[in-house]
Design an enzyme around this catalytic site. Structure first.
Site, PDB file in Angstrom:
ATOM      1  N   GLY A 190       0.795  -1.225   0.000  1.00  0.00           N
ATOM      2  CA  GLY A 190       0.000   0.000   0.000  1.00  0.00           C
ATOM      3  C   GLY A 190       0.823   1.269   0.000  1.00  0.00           C
ATOM      4  N   SER A 191       0.668   2.123  -1.018  1.00  0.00           N
ATOM      5  CA  SER A 191       1.538   3.283  -1.123  1.00  0.00           C
ATOM      6  C   SER A 191       1.087   4.175  -2.279  1.00  0.00           C
ATOM      7  CB  SER A 191       2.979   2.820  -1.334  1.00  0.00           C
ATOM      8  OG  SER A 191       3.013   1.749  -2.263  1.00  0.00           O
ATOM      9  N   ARG A 192       2.001   5.054  -2.723  1.00  0.00           N
ATOM     10  CA  ARG A 192       1.653   6.021  -3.764  1.00  0.00           C
ATOM     11  C   ARG A 192       2.891   6.412  -4.546  1.00  0.00           C
ATOM     12  NH1 ARG A 192      -0.347  11.831  -1.687  1.00  0.00           N
ATOM     13  NH2 ARG A 192       0.885  13.081  -3.118  1.00  0.00           N
TER      14      ARG A 192
END
Length: 233
Positions: A190-192
């Site tokens: 989970g990240s960007r």
């Protein structure tokens, strides 16, 4: 029989090597839990299969037009607009067009180069683990920036850790060439990713749109007629 085996292999999605240790550990835990109490095996098996799914690394068909900017990540476009790049990228204080793609825990997390060029700088900065959808995560969260010298100027792509992400992996080094759509990193759980573009880039995506790493065109530079050639993995 050979044709059947080939068909099965062709239908399977490759797993990135970064996932092998996690898959092996979870498989062992599932077996151990099953030894303690049989129903727990199925819980462990579901978690193991999710881990296999998380580390999938499917082939992509990448447009090779040098005037295009390709999404570096699978996920949802969360921001499109001007923003000042992080200082460690050394891109100056002027705002640039920033396009952000948020990856949840069900997206493929292999990151791909948005453009081709040569890596000028790689800058890692430790930080917090806030929700990556928040705007302030670009400033406060742990991140790793890759600055690329391209035919349209300097472009940066920043891997940002998220609420549950605890490991940013970068496969490339400074001064190395990088092809558009080439795998350059991975963020676990989970990240960007933020892409900072120079003047002349026009966004072609909107907030809320789904992007596919190595395939979705997120921006375009004014240039010659479109080159429709692609690279098929």
């Amino acid at each position: 029989m050979d044709s059947v085996l080939k068909s099965i292999r062709a239908s399977l999605v490759p797993i990135h090597r970064e996932g092998y240790p996690f898959i092996a550990i979870l498989a062992f835990v599932a077996l151990f839990l099953g030894w303690l109490w049989a129903p727990l095996f199925w819980v462990g098996l579901v978690i193991t299969l999710w881990c296999v799914y998380f580390f999938r690394d499917p082939p992509r068909v990448t447009p090779l037009d040098p005037d295009l900017v390709i999404s570096p990540a699978d996920g949802k476009v969360s921001q499109v607009g001007p923003a000042v790049p992080p200082p460690e990228l050394e891109l100056g204080p002027a705002p640039r067009l920033r396009i952000s793609v948020f990856m949840n825990v069900f997206n493929c997390h292999v990151n791909r180069a948005p453009v081709g060029g040569r890596i000028r700088r790689i800058a890692y900065k430790p930080g917090k683990f806030l929700n990556a959808e928040l705007d302030k995560s670009s400033e406060d969260n742990e991140r790793n920036g890759v600055v690329i010298e391209s035919g349209h100027g300097t472009i940066a792509v920043v891997q940002i850790a998220g609420l549950v992400a605890r490991r940013i992996v970068c496969f490339t080094r400074e001064a190395e060439p990088l092809a558009v759509g080439q795998r350059f990193g991975l963020i676990r759980f989970g990240s960007r990713l933020d892409v900072y573009l120079p003047e002349g880039a026009q966004p072609l995506v909107a907030v809320g749109q789904t992007a596919i790493a190595g395939e979705t065109v997120i921006a375009r530079f004014d240039g010659a007629p479109a080159d429709r050639s692609v690279r098929v993995e």
